[in-house]
Design a protein around this motif. Structure first.
Motif, mmCIF file in Angstrom:
data_model
loop_
_atom_site.group_PDB
_atom_site.id
_atom_site.type_symbol
_atom_site.label_atom_id
_atom_site.label_comp_id
_atom_site.label_asym_id
_atom_site.label_seq_id
_atom_site.Cartn_x
_atom_site.Cartn_y
_atom_site.Cartn_z
ATOM 1 N N HIS A 182 36.506 13.915 31.535
ATOM 2 C CA HIS A 182 36.616 13.609 29.943
ATOM 3 C C HIS A 182 37.641 13.062 29.406
ATOM 4 C CE1 HIS A 182 32.662 14.927 28.653
ATOM 5 N NE2 HIS A 182 32.515 16.417 29.140
ATOM 6 N N VAL A 401 33.001 15.466 23.605
ATOM 7 C CA VAL A 401 31.956 16.207 23.926
ATOM 8 C C VAL A 401 30.295 15.287 22.987
ATOM 9 C CG1 VAL A 401 29.286 17.118 24.289
ATOM 10 C CG2 VAL A 401 31.862 17.487 25.820
ATOM 11 N N LEU A 490 24.257 16.030 30.741
ATOM 12 C CA LEU A 490 25.152 16.551 30.312
ATOM 13 C C LEU A 490 23.548 17.952 30.647
ATOM 14 C CD1 LEU A 490 25.888 15.241 27.139
ATOM 15 C CD2 LEU A 490 27.838 16.894 28.954
#
Length: 635
Positions: A182, A401, A490
């Protein structure tokens, strides 16, 4: 000891991001080292064989991806070549190119000088028309987007497989790798804190005159054209400058029509726009080869308790340094989406919900943070504890996210702001996430005495048919939002009626998605409510669980929606035997409820499949969407 202060930071935000990636990569390597030194030789060899197989897949995918990009460039080059020629031949463009005003014509000196400057002016005019056509039709932009989007899918697939390799190395402790992946992506807005450095290559960028400049230069490269232009000079005294310009333009444009290198020029131009792709794709196997070398080196050091202790201490220091780095980012570089006075709320109000680390409040947000009179209702997730080195990294990860998901059936994230618990203490920053607000949860709708669940109604009655369609409508929306998350790699991990919200327009919104994880990073982690957990999650098996754990939770939800019964309360009354026996034999509610209407056989088949013990037997979400959509269209 490294000391981070504002004075130390003379570099750009990009360099700060690079430093963060390097640090997280170091933490990842330390985690790998710790895992490997604690494994026996058999497990080490097994993991190594997995790694080799997965790396070969990555390398092949990298090669295939770059070949697809190149093939696409060839196809698009020919397409642009044809469209450029059509544009230059069009009456509208021909009229513009041949229209030379006296103030546009070079001042007469001598024939050689006149034609040299004439050629430059013609080239500029041709380039301008091609660039105008390209900009109006967004030709290059569309091609670039198509190629990049296609490549992006390949890259995400390869990134997923890279992460699988890293999960092999990491065993069950994958948070480090999650943060690494990320952190590479840019999700958070930044202040314009540092000036952009001047680079020599900027001069080259400024000199590029777009697609038109690349093509127009062909008009002076052809030998035959140069000969015809010289012949034109012989009549310099016999014709007006305007006529000379028109004839020179006709020769110039015709030379572009005849140019054999037109396709090559266009291809080179497009290739220049995509020049970073080769390095990006071929960097991936190199990145993984570093893991292979690390793995081989550490095999000799396994079971070394002293080394394990050293690794753990280094990780603790690394995590602390990462926290301090992220704190510097939050306090000095990150640009919050809204100011505190853009939201109208009071921390003294009673929260509408509470979790382990934060409370949720109702508030009003200025539309875009600009208009005092235009307020929209929102939900605020206010973290109880102040932002500090021990929690800032996880907060930023959740924020990233949320910024990376955008779907009709996922709760909307407006962005972040902050407040100080004590205005006099500017170091006690309290993080606030601003999200879409919904009127109720699906639990409010389906689990109550007033709920008209299909299971409470007479079989095949008109009331049950309507209730079944209502349920199917919600199910399609849940599956759609969940499928979007799974497509992004995810896993929700805490899917339940409480976390499925419904807005004012009766549209389903999945919430708590900020705590989702990449499916390759979730082994040995237990998140969610017991009644909704898949067997592979509860039993903590050696394998990683994946998106199919959410399908299991969905099966429980469908049962609850049919009967209007809280699954957790029902299961609790039926628990007999050891925990493992309960899970293996089926910690699932009964589909034959006394005094209630049983679902139709096709519904029963889907629910049973959804909560199957073996993940491979669970249905795909697209199949469930089709099933429930068919119910909606039945008369």
């Amino acid at each position: 000891m490294i000391r981070i202060t504002t004075v130390d930071w003379h570099s750009s935000c990009v360099e700060l991001q690079w430093l963060s990636v390097v640090l997280k990569r170091s933490l990842y390597n330390l985690k790998v080292s710790t895992v490997i030194t604690s494994k026996n030789s058999g497990k080490i060899q097994e993991r190594y064989l997995q790694l080799e197989s997965q790396m070969r897949t990555i390398e092949q995918n990298a090669t295939d991806a770059i070949h697809r990009v190149r093939a696409s460039l060839v196809t698009e080059t020919e397409n642009i070549r044809k469209r450029v020629l059509e544009t230059l031949k069009s009456k509208e463009v021909q009229m513009i190119l041949m229209d030379w005003k006296s103030n546009e014509v070079p001042v007469e000196k001598d024939t050689k000088w006149f034609l040299n400057e004439a050629v430059e002016k013609i080239a500029e005019k041709v380039a301008a028309q091609i660039n105008l056509w390209e900009k109006t039709n967004n030709v290059v932009g569309t091609i670039k987007d198509d190629i990049i989007n296609g490549f992006k899918k390949d890259f995400q697939l390869m990134e997923y497989q890279i992460a699988k390799c890293q999960s092999v190395l990491l065993g069950g402790e994958q948070d480090v790798a999650t943060d690494l992946h990320h952190s590479i992506k840019k999700h958070v807005p930044m202040k314009t804190l540092f000036k952009r450095r001047y680079r020599k290559e900027d001069e080259h960028v400024k000199a590029v005159k777009g697609l038109g400049g690349a093509i127009s230069e062909l008009g002076i490269l052809d030998n035959q054209t140069r000969k015809e232009l010289k012949d034109l000079q012989k009549h310099f005294k016999d014709k007006s400058p305007e006529n000379m310009m028109q004839e020179a333009t006709a020769l110039y444009v015709d030379s572009i029509f005849q140019a054999k290198d037109l396709g090559k020029r266009i291809h080179n131009y497009l290739s220049q726009l995509m020049k970073g792709i080769d390095q990006m794709v071929y960097m991936i196997p190199d990145f993984m080869n570093a893991d292979r070398k690390l793995f081989q080196t550490l095999q000799n050091d396994r079971k070394d308790e002293i080394l394990t202790g050293v690794y753990l201490k280094m990780m603790a220091k690394g995590n602390n340094l990462q926290g301090r780095l992220d704190m510097f980012f939050v306090e000095n570089i990150m640009k919050f989406d809204y100011k505190s006075n853009d939201i109208k709320w009071s921390p003294d109000n009673v929260p509408i919900g509470s979790g382990s680390f934060a409370d949720v409040y109702v508030a009003n947000l200025k539309d875009g943070g600009r208009s005092e009179s235009s307020l929209i209702p929102v939900a605020l997730k206010v973290f109880r504890d102040r932002v500090k080195t021990s929690n800032v990294t996880s907060i930023l990860l959740e924020d990233r996210v949320l910024r990376n998901v955008d779907h009709e059936h996922i709760i909307k994230y407006y962005g972040a702001t902050f407040r100080y618990k004590n205005p006099a203490d500017k170091k006690r920053l309290q993080w606030i996430m601003i999200m879409e607000i919904c009127k109720e949860t699906l639990k409010d709708i389906f689990i109550s005495d007033e709920s008209k669940n299909p299971g409470k109604l007479a079989c095949e009655s008109s009331q049950q048919v309507r209730a079944s369609k209502d349920l199917a409508n919600y199910a399609v929306q849940i599956c759609s939002g969940l499928h979007y998350l799974h497509e992004k790699g995810l896993v929700h991990r805490d899917l339940k009626l409480d976390n499925i919200l419904v807005d004012q327009n009766n549209v389903v919104k999945l919430s708590d998605v900020g705590l989702t994880k990449k499916e390759e990073f979730i082994a040995y982690t237990v998140t969610g409510s017991l009644a909704y957990m898949a067997p592979e999650v509860l039993l903590q098996s050696e394998r990683n669980y994946d998106h199919r754990a959410d399908i299991y939770s969905l099966g429980i939800i469908l049962w609850e929606m049919w009967y209007g019964i809280d699954a957790a309360e029902y299961i609790q009354t039926k628990v007999v035997g050891s925990f493992e026996e309960i899970v293996r034999n089926g910690m699932r509610p009964s589909l034959m409820m006394v005094g209630l209407s049983t679902p139709p056989d096709d519904w029963v088949d889907r629910i049973n499949a959804a909560w199957a013990y073996e993940p491979k037997h669970r249905p795909e979400l697209l199949d469930l969407i089709c099933f429930f959509k068919d119910i909606l269209i039945k008369t």
